[in-house]
Structure formats: C-alpha cells, structure tokens
Design a protein around this motif. Structure first.
Motif, PDB file in Angstrom:
ATOM      1  N   PRO A 170      58.122  53.021  32.277  1.00  0.00           N
ATOM      2  CA  PRO A 170      57.509  51.708  32.463  1.00  0.00           C
ATOM      3  C   PRO A 170      55.997  51.817  32.709  1.00  0.00           C
ATOM      4  CG  PRO A 170      59.479  51.955  33.819  1.00  0.00           C
ATOM      5  CD  PRO A 170      59.168  53.299  33.275  1.00  0.00           C
ATOM      6  N   LEU A 171      55.254  50.836  32.210  1.00  0.00           N
ATOM      7  CA  LEU A 171      53.823  50.733  32.510  1.00  0.00           C
ATOM      8  C   LEU A 171      53.677  50.120  33.895  1.00  0.00           C
ATOM      9  CD1 LEU A 171      51.939  49.446  29.321  1.00  0.00           C
ATOM     10  CD2 LEU A 171      51.460  51.544  30.599  1.00  0.00           C
ATOM     11  N   GLN A 172      52.996  50.833  34.785  1.00  0.00           N
ATOM     12  CA  GLN A 172      52.842  50.359  36.152  1.00  0.00           C
ATOM     13  C   GLN A 172      51.376  50.395  36.559  1.00  0.00           C
ATOM     14  OE1 GLN A 172      55.435  53.141  38.161  1.00  0.00           O
ATOM     15  NE2 GLN A 172      57.208  51.801  37.934  1.00  0.00           N
ATOM     16  N   PRO A 173      50.921  49.427  37.366  1.00  0.00           N
ATOM     17  CA  PRO A 173      49.543  49.491  37.878  1.00  0.00           C
ATOM     18  C   PRO A 173      49.343  50.793  38.647  1.00  0.00           C
ATOM     19  CG  PRO A 173      50.528  47.343  38.318  1.00  0.00           C
ATOM     20  CD  PRO A 173      51.642  48.222  37.826  1.00  0.00           C
ATOM     21  N   TRP A 174      48.235  51.469  38.352  1.00  0.00           N
ATOM     22  CA  TRP A 174      47.998  52.792  38.934  1.00  0.00           C
ATOM     23  C   TRP A 174      46.742  52.803  39.803  1.00  0.00           C
ATOM     24  CZ3 TRP A 174      44.500  56.892  37.028  1.00  0.00           C
ATOM     25  CH2 TRP A 174      44.733  58.129  37.628  1.00  0.00           C
ATOM     26  N   VAL A 175      45.638  52.283  39.293  1.00  0.00           N
ATOM     27  CA  VAL A 175      44.382  52.252  40.041  1.00  0.00           C
ATOM     28  C   VAL A 175      43.681  50.927  39.807  1.00  0.00           C
ATOM     29  CG1 VAL A 175      42.044  53.209  40.179  1.00  0.00           C
ATOM     30  CG2 VAL A 175      44.002  54.754  40.098  1.00  0.00           C
ATOM     31  N   ASP A 176      43.183  50.326  40.893  1.00  0.00           N
ATOM     32  CA  ASP A 176      42.330  49.140  40.822  1.00  0.00           C
ATOM     33  C   ASP A 176      40.893  49.619  41.017  1.00  0.00           C
ATOM     34  OD1 ASP A 176      40.844  46.791  41.290  1.00  0.00           O
ATOM     35  OD2 ASP A 176      42.566  45.764  42.176  1.00  0.00           O
ATOM     36  N   ILE A 177      40.057  49.505  39.980  1.00  0.00           N
ATOM     37  CA  ILE A 177      38.694  50.034  40.039  1.00  0.00           C
ATOM     38  C   ILE A 177      37.870  49.348  41.130  1.00  0.00           C
ATOM     39  CG2 ILE A 177      36.581  50.456  38.701  1.00  0.00           C
ATOM     40  CD1 ILE A 177      38.852  52.109  37.735  1.00  0.00           C
ATOM     41  N   ARG A 178      38.280  48.166  41.567  1.00  0.00           N
ATOM     42  CA  ARG A 178      37.536  47.488  42.621  1.00  0.00           C
ATOM     43  C   ARG A 178      37.568  48.241  43.938  1.00  0.00           C
ATOM     44  NH1 ARG A 178      40.152  41.628  42.240  1.00  0.00           N
ATOM     45  NH2 ARG A 178      41.957  43.018  42.370  1.00  0.00           N
ATOM     46  N   SER A 179      38.456  49.229  44.054  1.00  0.00           N
ATOM     47  CA  SER A 179      38.455  50.052  45.261  1.00  0.00           C
ATOM     48  C   SER A 179      37.145  50.788  45.431  1.00  0.00           C
ATOM     49  CB  SER A 179      39.610  51.057  45.208  1.00  0.00           C
ATOM     50  OG  SER A 179      39.447  51.956  44.114  1.00  0.00           O
ATOM     51  N   ALA A 180      36.446  51.041  44.309  1.00  0.00           N
ATOM     52  CA  ALA A 180      35.139  51.690  44.373  1.00  0.00           C
ATOM     53  C   ALA A 180      33.997  50.721  44.149  1.00  0.00           C
ATOM     54  CB  ALA A 180      35.060  52.813  43.332  1.00  0.00           C
ATOM     55  N   PHE A 181      34.295  49.584  43.525  1.00  0.00           N
ATOM     56  CA  PHE A 181      33.238  48.632  43.166  1.00  0.00           C
ATOM     57  C   PHE A 181      33.751  47.218  43.434  1.00  0.00           C
ATOM     58  CE2 PHE A 181      30.491  46.338  40.091  1.00  0.00           C
ATOM     59  CZ  PHE A 181      29.255  46.820  40.507  1.00  0.00           C
ATOM     60  N   PRO A 182      33.708  46.766  44.711  1.00  0.00           N
ATOM     61  CA  PRO A 182      34.249  45.440  45.048  1.00  0.00           C
ATOM     62  C   PRO A 182      33.559  44.296  44.319  1.00  0.00           C
ATOM     63  CG  PRO A 182      33.863  46.758  47.031  1.00  0.00           C
ATOM     64  CD  PRO A 182      33.229  47.484  45.895  1.00  0.00           C
ATOM     65  N   GLN A 183      32.313  44.528  43.844  1.00  0.00           N
ATOM     66  CA  GLN A 183      31.576  43.468  43.164  1.00  0.00           C
ATOM     67  C   GLN A 183      31.950  43.337  41.691  1.00  0.00           C
ATOM     68  OE1 GLN A 183      30.205  46.181  44.529  1.00  0.00           O
ATOM     69  NE2 GLN A 183      29.002  45.602  46.304  1.00  0.00           N
ATOM     70  N   PHE A 184      33.024  43.974  41.300  1.00  0.00           N
ATOM     71  CA  PHE A 184      33.436  43.935  39.900  1.00  0.00           C
ATOM     72  C   PHE A 184      33.461  42.489  39.404  1.00  0.00           C
ATOM     73  CE2 PHE A 184      35.077  47.620  37.581  1.00  0.00           C
ATOM     74  CZ  PHE A 184      35.196  47.071  36.326  1.00  0.00           C
ATOM     75  N   PRO A 185      32.830  42.198  38.256  1.00  0.00           N
ATOM     76  CA  PRO A 185      32.727  40.808  37.807  1.00  0.00           C
ATOM     77  C   PRO A 185      34.082  40.203  37.474  1.00  0.00           C
ATOM     78  CG  PRO A 185      32.055  42.313  36.066  1.00  0.00           C
ATOM     79  CD  PRO A 185      32.224  43.145  37.302  1.00  0.00           C
ATOM     80  N   ALA A 186      34.293  38.992  37.948  1.00  0.00           N
ATOM     81  CA  ALA A 186      35.551  38.286  37.659  1.00  0.00           C
ATOM     82  C   ALA A 186      35.441  37.607  36.307  1.00  0.00           C
ATOM     83  CB  ALA A 186      35.844  37.278  38.762  1.00  0.00           C
ATOM     84  N   GLN A 187      35.349  38.415  35.262  1.00  0.00           N
ATOM     85  CA  GLN A 187      35.199  37.904  33.910  1.00  0.00           C
ATOM     86  C   GLN A 187      35.762  38.947  32.953  1.00  0.00           C
ATOM     87  OE1 GLN A 187      30.987  37.565  33.293  1.00  0.00           O
ATOM     88  NE2 GLN A 187      30.648  39.750  33.202  1.00  0.00           N
ATOM     89  N   TYR A 188      35.736  38.636  31.676  1.00  0.00           N
ATOM     90  CA  TYR A 188      36.173  39.629  30.696  1.00  0.00           C
ATOM     91  C   TYR A 188      35.121  40.745  30.608  1.00  0.00           C
ATOM     92  CZ  TYR A 188      40.367  37.341  29.069  1.00  0.00           C
ATOM     93  OH  TYR A 188      41.635  36.837  28.979  1.00  0.00           O
ATOM     94  N   TRP A 189      35.336  41.688  29.722  1.00  0.00           N
ATOM     95  CA  TRP A 189      34.580  42.935  29.636  1.00  0.00           C
ATOM     96  C   TRP A 189      34.859  43.787  30.860  1.00  0.00           C
ATOM     97  CZ3 TRP A 189      29.151  40.296  29.127  1.00  0.00           C
ATOM     98  CH2 TRP A 189      29.165  39.421  28.041  1.00  0.00           C
ATOM     99  N   LEU A 190      36.070  43.786  31.335  1.00  0.00           N
ATOM    100  CA  LEU A 190      36.346  44.565  32.535  1.00  0.00           C
ATOM    101  C   LEU A 190      36.490  46.041  32.194  1.00  0.00           C
ATOM    102  CD1 LEU A 190      38.581  42.096  34.532  1.00  0.00           C
ATOM    103  CD2 LEU A 190      36.153  42.587  34.796  1.00  0.00           C
ATOM    104  N   LEU A 191      37.634  46.493  31.691  1.00  0.00           N
ATOM    105  CA  LEU A 191      37.796  47.912  31.391  1.00  0.00           C
ATOM    106  C   LEU A 191      37.929  48.109  29.886  1.00  0.00           C
ATOM    107  CD1 LEU A 191      40.183  49.074  34.240  1.00  0.00           C
ATOM    108  CD2 LEU A 191      37.681  48.903  34.221  1.00  0.00           C
ATOM    109  N   ASN A 192      37.289  49.154  29.399  1.00  0.00           N
ATOM    110  CA  ASN A 192      37.245  49.421  27.966  1.00  0.00           C
ATOM    111  C   ASN A 192      37.870  50.776  27.649  1.00  0.00           C
ATOM    112  OD1 ASN A 192      34.564  47.741  28.758  1.00  0.00           O
ATOM    113  ND2 ASN A 192      35.380  47.038  26.807  1.00  0.00           N
ATOM    114  N   GLY A 193      37.063  51.731  27.177  1.00  0.00           N
ATOM    115  CA  GLY A 193      37.599  53.020  26.758  1.00  0.00           C
ATOM    116  C   GLY A 193      38.087  53.859  27.924  1.00  0.00           C
ATOM    117  N   ILE A 194      38.960  54.814  27.614  1.00  0.00           N
ATOM    118  CA  ILE A 194      39.481  55.730  28.623  1.00  0.00           C
ATOM    119  C   ILE A 194      39.743  57.082  27.973  1.00  0.00           C
ATOM    120  CG2 ILE A 194      41.844  54.909  28.249  1.00  0.00           C
ATOM    121  CD1 ILE A 194      42.354  55.445  31.258  1.00  0.00           C
ATOM    122  N   VAL A 195      39.411  58.155  28.684  1.00  0.00           N
ATOM    123  CA  VAL A 195      39.660  59.515  28.208  1.00  0.00           C
ATOM    124  C   VAL A 195      40.132  60.356  29.390  1.00  0.00           C
ATOM    125  CG1 VAL A 195      38.003  59.471  26.289  1.00  0.00           C
ATOM    126  CG2 VAL A 195      37.225  60.140  28.573  1.00  0.00           C
TER     127      VAL A 195
END
Length: 325
Positions: A170-195
């Motif tokens: 199952p796909l499960q939530p793993w990490v919320d990036i706001r834990s490091a950046f609480p000011q994360f914009p509440a809009q689209y363009w949130l997370l993009n590429g991953i490696v």
C-alpha cells in the motif's frame, strides 16, 4: 649458425605472411554506428502535453501525458514514439515514469501508481490516500531495492510503498516536508521530482514552490535542505548518478538542464553546468524532466506554459557534459 630451409618452405612462409597482412578490402572499412536522432516526436495528436520520461538501459523509452494519462513508448534509435500497449491509463494524467531492473514500467499520476510489464500488461495499481491539503496528485517516483517513494504535487507529502518480490504494498504517507519547512506554500507546485541514492539510504525531493531540493535520511526521516549556495534550484525532474545531480529547472531560473556535483553525504554541492539549449541550439519549451542514457540526456518539452501547446510534442537531446569525466 643460421639454419637453412628449402626454398619451397621460405616461399610458403612469405605467401602466408602476405595473406595475413592483406585482409579483404571489405573488412578494412567498418561501418560507423548509426547516428541517433537529436529530437524525438512523442505524439502529433493535439492536447497531449508530455511530462515524464524514462529510458531503460536497453534503449527503450517511455513518455507520459499530463493531459490525457496516456503512456508512449519508443526506442532511442528511432525518432518516433507510439502509444504504449496499455493505451490510456485509467487516470486523467500521468506524470512520473521509471523502469526497474526487470524492465517493468512504473508510472504515477492523479492519485494512482501503476506497474506494467514491458509488453503493457497491468501488474499492479496502488491508490494514495488524501493529504492534509486535499486529494493526492502524484508527480514522480523513485524505486529502490525495498521501496518505492512518490511525491505529491498537491500536498507536501512523500508516500512510500514497501516492495516485496518487485510488487508494491500500500502507498502510505511517509514524510511531511513541512517538518523542516513550516512555511511551505499552501498552493500547487508543492513536490516535484524525486531520486534516491544507489544504497537507498538517502532521498532527494525537489520543490518548485520553495525553489529548493530537500534531503531525507531514510532511516530517521530527517529532512534538511540541500545546500547549493546561492543557486536557485527549484527543480522539476531530476536524475541522480552517483554524486552527480541532473535537474530540469523551469521556475525561478532560466529553463534548462542544471548539473551539480554533490558531497559524499548528499548534503551540499556546486552547480557545474547549465544547459539552456538542445543539440540543435534551440531553447527548450518548458522542460519538465529528463532521463540519462549513456552519454546523452533526454529532455521533455512539455509546452505546459501554453497548454495545450502545439503538436508535435517532442523530446530533445543534449550531450551529457559530465560524460567521460
């Protein structure tokens, strides 16, 4: 004293030597390998809007459609692609696509992850739960030996699915990036590429909206920003080869391919190359991501800033500036 041989032996040796030294004329001229195309046509159908790309180690190439959910397949040796055997995936858009070591085709879009065989047979479908800002809109994925990690364009969430015998759990939530950046914009363009690195110990996540790449320690889930100095680095798609990070930027910096050399811990680095035009000297048309195969980079021209763009939709190529270093 020199040993003397009969004249017929000497003549035979001379004839044999001449025969070895003079190969047939056709063997002396070897054909050069065929030149690979500089540009690939993904589709000439209106409204396709390409997004993701993968090139398998054998040269098979796959491109996704952000606008229709379709998958396209081709080969680096031929300039035209065709619909993948599955046709349209049952989702309104497809974004990230990658192949695993067995050649299976993994792709994400809307709220689903799908896995297909190399012939197009559907092997698995997984649906992501809603995030804190609303329904998941999956963007890209990274596959390691024991898990697949997926980013969300509508939420600051990285999802994870455990792998068992090549099949995802199952796909499960793993990490919320706001834990490091609480000011994360509440809009689209949130997370993009991953490696992910080769060992599967570190994951790098790009974010257009914060113009940053975020480093996640897999064991501790600790999040920190990758330090690239003063360079704005809100990457869209990325490729990691050892300690070399290849990224496509289309927001916060001139559109193009950027290459950075990272430290051994993948915590900091220096941008070493900026490529703003393709092999023909043409500007990229809102590039979204890239794939790396041998000494070439394959860059998707999405035309996404003037949807639905103008067919044909293409993939451009450039030489890998780090090849041979």
């Amino acid at each position: 004293m020199a040993r003397r041989f009969p004249l017929w032996v000497t003549a035979s040796v001379v004839a044999l030597t001449v025969g070895l030294a003079a190969p047939p004329a056709e063997a002396a001229t070897r054909e050069a390998p065929p030149r690979l195309p500089d540009t690939y046509v993904v589709s000439a159908e209106p409204g396709m809007v390409p997004e993701g790309i993968a090139v398998h180690r054998d040269g098979r190439m796959y491109v996704t459609s952000d606008a229709t959910g379709a998958l396209f397949a081709g080969d680096v040796r031929t300039p035209s692609m065709h619909p993948f055997a599955v046709g349209a995936v049952d989702r309104p858009s497809s974004r990230g696509v990658h192949t695993d070591t067995a050649g299976r085709v993994w792709s994400v879009g809307a709220g689903t992850l799908t896995v297909h065989s190399r012939t197009g047979r559907l092997l698995a479908t997984r649906t992501a739960p809603d995030g804190p800002l609303g329904p998941a809109d999956l963007n890209d994925l990274a596959i390691t030996a024991d898990a697949v990690y997926v980013t969300d364009w509508a939420n600051p969430i990285v999802y994870r699915a455990q792998l068992r015998h090549g099949r995802p759990g199952p796909l499960q939530p793993w990490v919320d990036i706001r834990s490091a950046f609480p000011q994360f914009p509440a809009q689209y363009w949130l997370l993009n590429g991953i490696v992910a690195d080769a060992a599967g110990d570190t994951v790098l996540v790009a974010s257009n909206g914060t113009e940053a790449v975020w480093r996640i320690d897999v064991a501790t889930r600790t999040v920190e920003q990758l330090d690239l100095g003063d360079q704005s680095f809100g990457a869209d798609g990325m490729v990691l080869a050892g300690r070399r990070l290849y990224a496509v930027l289309n927001y916060g910096a001139p559109n193009g391919v950027y290459v950075a050399d990272l430290d051994p811990d993948l915590r900091s680095g220096t941008v070493t190359h900026k490529i703003l035009t393709d092999a023909d000297g043409q500007a990229f048309d809102l590039p979204t991501t890239l794939a790396r195969h041998r000494c070439r980079l394959y860059v998707v021209n999405s035309q996404g800033d003037h949807r639905s763009g103008q067919p044909p939709y293409t993939v451009s190529t450039v030489s890998d500036p780090a090849c041979g270093e």
